[in-house]
Design an enzyme around this catalytic site. Structure first.
Site, PDB file in Angstrom:
ATOM      1  N   VAL B  15     -57.992  30.599 -55.786  1.00  0.00           N
ATOM      2  CA  VAL B  15     -58.138  31.783 -54.939  1.00  0.00           C
ATOM      3  C   VAL B  15     -56.773  32.364 -54.580  1.00  0.00           C
ATOM      4  CG1 VAL B  15     -59.080  32.684 -52.790  1.00  0.00           C
ATOM      5  CG2 VAL B  15     -60.324  30.912 -54.049  1.00  0.00           C
ATOM      6  N   ILE B 138     -69.619  38.284 -51.885  1.00  0.00           N
ATOM      7  CA  ILE B 138     -70.618  39.090 -51.185  1.00  0.00           C
ATOM      8  C   ILE B 138     -70.111  39.420 -49.786  1.00  0.00           C
ATOM      9  CG2 ILE B 138     -72.982  39.194 -50.346  1.00  0.00           C
ATOM     10  CD1 ILE B 138     -73.750  37.073 -52.398  1.00  0.00           C
ATOM     11  N   GLU B 192     -67.295  19.674 -56.247  1.00  0.00           N
ATOM     12  CA  GLU B 192     -66.172  19.367 -55.375  1.00  0.00           C
ATOM     13  C   GLU B 192     -65.731  17.921 -55.629  1.00  0.00           C
ATOM     14  OE1 GLU B 192     -64.888  21.256 -52.723  1.00  0.00           O
ATOM     15  OE2 GLU B 192     -66.337  22.898 -52.603  1.00  0.00           O
ATOM     16  N   LYS B 207     -71.528  27.135 -44.317  1.00  0.00           N
ATOM     17  CA  LYS B 207     -71.684  28.594 -44.414  1.00  0.00           C
ATOM     18  C   LYS B 207     -72.837  29.064 -43.526  1.00  0.00           C
ATOM     19  CE  LYS B 207     -69.979  28.337 -49.165  1.00  0.00           C
ATOM     20  NZ  LYS B 207     -70.396  28.179 -50.581  1.00  0.00           N
ATOM     21  N   GLY B 304     -65.308  31.488 -57.362  1.00  0.00           N
ATOM     22  CA  GLY B 304     -64.459  31.952 -58.458  1.00  0.00           C
ATOM     23  C   GLY B 304     -63.288  32.771 -57.953  1.00  0.00           C
TER      24      GLY B 304
END
Lengths: 428, 428
Positions: B15, B138, B192, B207, B304
């Site tokens: 990232v 999103i 992970e 989340k 991603g």
């Protein structure tokens, strides 16, 4: 920031009533989220006597939206009058001149005068926001101008007229003709006073032109939208498309290409299994493709009191919080004048034609396609009893120009009855 | 506002590299949309020597993220280190104390310390934003805290762990066992370092706890999330569910009820034809239900480089524009401490059990269900050759407590082999 943010609401139809209800019923929530109280100072509508199912006491009444827009006790002018010109335009301009912020649900106004209004807003140091103008409750303007602001957007697609999608869905699910489905939608009150705004693709085209501007940083150019309504879609095409795994949708597509900006609003075939293909009834969908984010799909209610009022109030809360975003996501002067693409991106097409029962007829059709450089992916001739045969063709990717050449030549062969139907298959 | 906005980026993994690329390659776009140049002053990562496929020249290097967070030439601390404690937490706290704004992709940090960090941000007059922490590209945090801010949210559902959805999709489409699909996902590098973060539902639960906070104006309460991973989902259940028109998803649901706040992350059945049911592979989806907007569905890449960097930079551009929204959408002190609901909202359940081939066995099972107040909607006993018979039951809506009573009694009948499987059917 504990001073209240004071609204002046012009237009008390379905959406205006919804906005008043939210302000009255959710004072604590609006204050918690907006950081200050949100109140209504004054309202304005054509008919003062009409019962709107919501109390209006405590609000000043103005007969003229321009007067409302200029009131000293109004911080935000909420324009829900509608129409591309006339009082909506005059009042919006007056509000901006008077240094007010403006929130509008008016796609026609912005599609026709967006650049001028964005300029005026900037000169006045005001914000002009329009989340409710595109796809109702779906926060797509915010997603494009803010959430995805780091993306170079490559394409935006949308089913953004619930009435058209309702008609097409009913044709498929209930086997209605276009005229029957149209009459049903009309009976349910789904159609605009001028139905061509819906079925002619104009309303959806307005929305598309706004999305194109914020997606590509270009000046709104509604006149450059290639418009085709759903009036020529037949139940036969819907059935045949379904049989081959497609659905017919009034699909808006805007796309920045090496040949310029494409903006198309037309009936297209999309794969039945894609999110767009699975969208039935009056729901809206916008598909955004960006170089970083990939494909983002947003689906929700495109109209109605609650969803549209939700979008209006989202903009109002932004203003309460002090958020100041340029109308089209970047300074109005920096919006480029886009060159309209003269030709659409190549795509496969669905063709339906009626072949006369003459020897060599199919060969002639295949020949003219080949001569125009259009190659056939799938073809199906149905068994028939009469002296004509329905033929369905799915082409490989082709330009619309090559296809039009082939279609013209096809009519010249004298083996085809009437005009062939050609529908683009959008790759989604 | 033409002063550049200067970033300090801690963490140069996938990232972080993506963020650096965007800043380097899109300077003009960022300036047009953000209203000012966006630059990088300094970076920090564990291994200075590693080639990250992107030039880092011109940026100061810090070995310690805390030092980076406090640099005078950093306006926004971009936290991409990860982990709920340790350097990520120390550096975020240091940045806020130093009056920096913070953008983070760290769901674990906020799920565990969100309230304290939001308090600290407010005290410092800083903003702390986390779009990238939930559902990757999103823009769902923005949709909830801004676009839908006028709604009382009633329920939020999400498929927010792409790895789990990949495993479940592969089990269904390729007929793999859980272990085979897990091994495949592992081979592709989808898991992970601690796989339980994925398949145990912890990552998705983090989340969900953040979405619950912004949806309902409550303090983050990850500890109150009812967590169940996908490890016990069998291919048999996936097949049976498919046969009855359902898909199995690791579904997060948060819902404000009269009994308190429900937060559940567990394998559920959803209708195969619903947007959630149609979500295959690694894509994420969040479904938001509000009193005004109705149902809004957001679908896109949940992980991603590009999608996550897109979300990080969306927050950065907001800050460049001067947008200041509270971490969880309203002042930290106004976030309520929610009472966790002790029981889940009643729902239908899917049950699979192995019946021993004894006279009256099925009657006994039906009886214990009835005694517990659980009524049967559909039941299917498959033909069998052996001395056990698989039985599938779909119940009418029931409480989990009544179901658990029935399941315990069922085991006591001695006509059932092993533990019955029970999966909630979420009404979407």
């Amino acid at each position: 920031m504990t001073e209240p943010l004071r609204l002046g609401i012009a237009g008390l139809g379905t959406v205006g009533g919804g906005v008043v209800k939210i302000v009255r019923q959710k004072a604590a929530l609006l204050q918690a989220r907006g950081g200050r109280p949100i109140t209504i100072s004054a309202v304005c509508a054509r008919n003062r006597a009409k019962d709107r199912g919501v109390p209006l006491d405590g609000y000043a009444w103005e007969d003229d939206p321009v007067a409302l827009a200029q009131r000293d006790d109004v911080d935000v002018f909420v324009e829900l009058v509608g129409g591309s010109d006339g009082p909506a335009k005059a009042a919006t301009e007056a509000a901006l001149r008077a240094g007010k912020d403006v929130v509008t649900a008016n796609k026609a106004l912005l599609a026709h005068h967006g650049q001028d209004l964005a300029d005026a807003a900037e000169k006045a140091g005001s914000v002009l926001r329009f989340e409710a103008a595109v796809a109702g409750g779906i926060p797509v303007v915010k997603a494009l101008t803010e959430g995805l602001a780091a993306n170079d957007i490559t394409r935006v697609m949308g089913v953004m007229n619930g009435t058209c999608n309702y008609i097409l869905t009913r044709m498929e699910s209930a086997g209605l003709t276009y005229d029957q489905a149209f009459a049903e939608a009309d009976g349910l009150g789904y159609l605009e006073a001028d139905p061509n705004l819906d079925v002619g693709g104009i309303d959806a085209g307005h929305k598309l032109s706004l999305l194109a501007s914020i997606a590509f940083g270009t000046q709104v150019a509604f006149d450059a939208v290639e418009l085709e309504g759903i009036g020529r879609v037949s139940i036969e095409d819907i059935r045949q498309a379904a049989d081959m795994g497609y659905k017919v949708k009034l699909l808006g597509v805007c796309q920045m290409t090496g040949r310029g900006l494409e903006q198309r609003m037309s009936p297209c075939l999309v794969p039945a299994t894609s999110p767009l293909g699975q969208l039935d009834g009056g729901t809206n969908m916008v598909v955004i493709e960006g170089d970083q984010v990939g494909q983002l799909v947003l689906r929700g209610a495109g109209a109605g009191e609650g969803p549209t009022a939700s979008a209006v109030m989202g903009d109002v809360i932004d203003i309460a919080r002090g958020t100041r975003v340029s109308t089209f996501g970047q300074p109005a002067a920096s919006l480029a004048k886009a060159t309209p693409a003269q030709t659409a991106t190549p795509a496969p097409y669905y063709l339906r034609l009626i072949l006369l029962d003459k020897p060599g007829a199919l060969a002639k059709v295949a020949a003219v396609l080949g001569e125009a450089g259009v190659s056939i992916n799938r073809m199906r001739q149905r068994s028939h009893d009469l002296n004509t045969a329905p033929v369905l063709i799915v082409t490989h990717k082709t330009t619309r120009a090559a296809l039009d050449t082939a279609l013209a030549a096809m009519v010249g062969t004298n083996v085809v009855e009437g005009e062939p139907v050609a529908l683009r298959i959008e790759q989604v």
